[in-house]
Scaffold this motif. Structure first.
Motif, PDB file in Angstrom:
ATOM      1  N   TYR A   1      84.543  41.229  -7.856  1.00 34.56           N
ATOM      2  CA  TYR A   1      85.676  41.767  -7.166  1.00 34.56           C
ATOM      3  C   TYR A   1      83.936  42.457  -6.165  1.00 34.56           C
ATOM      4  N   ASN A   2      83.307  42.590  -4.746  1.00 35.08           N
ATOM      5  CA  ASN A   2      82.372  43.347  -4.785  1.00 35.08           C
ATOM      6  C   ASN A   2      82.926  45.055  -3.967  1.00 35.08           C
TER       7      ASN A   2
ATOM      8  N   PHE B   1      82.605  34.757 -18.111  1.00 33.86           N
ATOM      9  CA  PHE B   1      81.418  34.746 -18.434  1.00 33.86           C
ATOM     10  C   PHE B   1      80.215  34.190 -17.532  1.00 33.86           C
ATOM     11  N   LEU B   2      80.669  32.920 -17.286  1.00 32.23           N
ATOM     12  CA  LEU B   2      79.410  31.886 -16.854  1.00 32.23           C
ATOM     13  C   LEU B   2      78.879  32.933 -15.640  1.00 32.23           C
ATOM     14  N   LEU B   3      80.531  33.744 -15.226  1.00 36.35           N
ATOM     15  CA  LEU B   3      80.185  34.464 -13.370  1.00 36.35           C
ATOM     16  C   LEU B   3      79.337  35.739 -13.738  1.00 36.35           C
ATOM     17  N   GLU B   4      79.423  36.371 -14.659  1.00 37.49           N
ATOM     18  CA  GLU B   4      78.639  37.418 -14.930  1.00 37.49           C
ATOM     19  C   GLU B   4      77.629  37.361 -15.173  1.00 37.49           C
ATOM     20  N   ARG B   5      77.134  35.918 -15.889  1.00 41.94           N
ATOM     21  CA  ARG B   5      75.664  35.715 -15.900  1.00 41.94           C
ATOM     22  C   ARG B   5      75.291  35.529 -14.551  1.00 41.94           C
ATOM     23  N   GLN B   6      75.947  34.790 -13.313  1.00 44.03           N
ATOM     24  CA  GLN B   6      75.229  34.579 -12.690  1.00 44.03           C
ATOM     25  C   GLN B   6      75.848  36.389 -11.654  1.00 44.03           C
ATOM     26  N   HIS B   7      75.728  37.119 -12.252  1.00 45.13           N
ATOM     27  CA  HIS B   7      75.395  37.892 -10.803  1.00 45.13           C
ATOM     28  C   HIS B   7      75.191  39.126 -11.988  1.00 45.13           C
ATOM     29  N   ARG B   8      74.432  38.760 -13.144  1.00 50.89           N
ATOM     30  CA  ARG B   8      73.983  39.298 -13.478  1.00 50.89           C
ATOM     31  C   ARG B   8      73.021  40.238 -12.672  1.00 50.89           C
TER      32      ARG B   8
ATOM     33  N   SER C   1      75.509  45.640  -9.389  1.00 55.71           N
ATOM     34  CA  SER C   1      76.184  46.421  -9.978  1.00 55.71           C
ATOM     35  C   SER C   1      77.375  46.582  -8.224  1.00 55.71           C
ATOM     36  N   ASP C   2      77.044  45.882  -7.483  1.00 56.81           N
ATOM     37  CA  ASP C   2      78.240  45.724  -6.565  1.00 56.81           C
ATOM     38  C   ASP C   2      79.975  44.546  -6.608  1.00 56.81           C
ATOM     39  N   ILE C   3      78.909  44.058  -8.240  1.00 54.49           N
ATOM     40  CA  ILE C   3      79.700  43.055  -8.155  1.00 54.49           C
ATOM     41  C   ILE C   3      80.888  43.205  -9.145  1.00 54.49           C
ATOM     42  N   GLU C   4      81.642  43.019  -9.587  1.00 53.12           N
ATOM     43  CA  GLU C   4      82.884  44.257 -10.746  1.00 53.12           C
ATOM     44  C   GLU C   4      83.625  41.972 -10.606  1.00 53.12           C
ATOM     45  N   ILE C   5      83.708  41.511 -12.685  1.00 47.86           N
ATOM     46  CA  ILE C   5      84.511  40.641 -12.611  1.00 47.86           C
ATOM     47  C   ILE C   5      85.130  40.965 -13.582  1.00 47.86           C
ATOM     48  N   VAL C   6      86.533  40.087 -13.422  1.00 44.78           N
ATOM     49  CA  VAL C   6      87.391  40.320 -14.468  1.00 44.78           C
ATOM     50  C   VAL C   6      88.811  39.750 -14.698  1.00 44.78           C
TER      51      VAL C   6
END
Length: 72
Positions: free
Chosen positions: A8-9, A33-40, A43-48
């Protein structure tokens, strides 16, 4: 219960939802976890990962992931 990976943006309200069948929760978490590393650092991106019987139910119980900031 199915698992849904939501990216979510917060700024734009854009989302991407991927459904994982029941019993594939670990796969959903690994993908998160993979996507969180890519979007580290973004702060606009939330991954759940959320559990729900259906995407329609998910849209009701977690509606903020399906609305823009102005709609909330």
């Amino acid at each position: 219960m199915r698992n849904f990976l939501v990216v979510y943006n917060r700024r734009t309200g854009a989302n991407h939802v991927r459904e994982f069948p029941a019993g594939h929760g670990r796969e959903a978490i690994r993908e998160r976890f993979l996507l969180e590393r890519q979007h580290r650092g973004d702060s606009d991106i939330e991954i759940v990962v959320l559990g729900s019987e259906s995407q329609d139910e998910l849209m009701q119980t977690h509606s903020r992931y399906f609305r823009t900031a102005t709609q909330i």
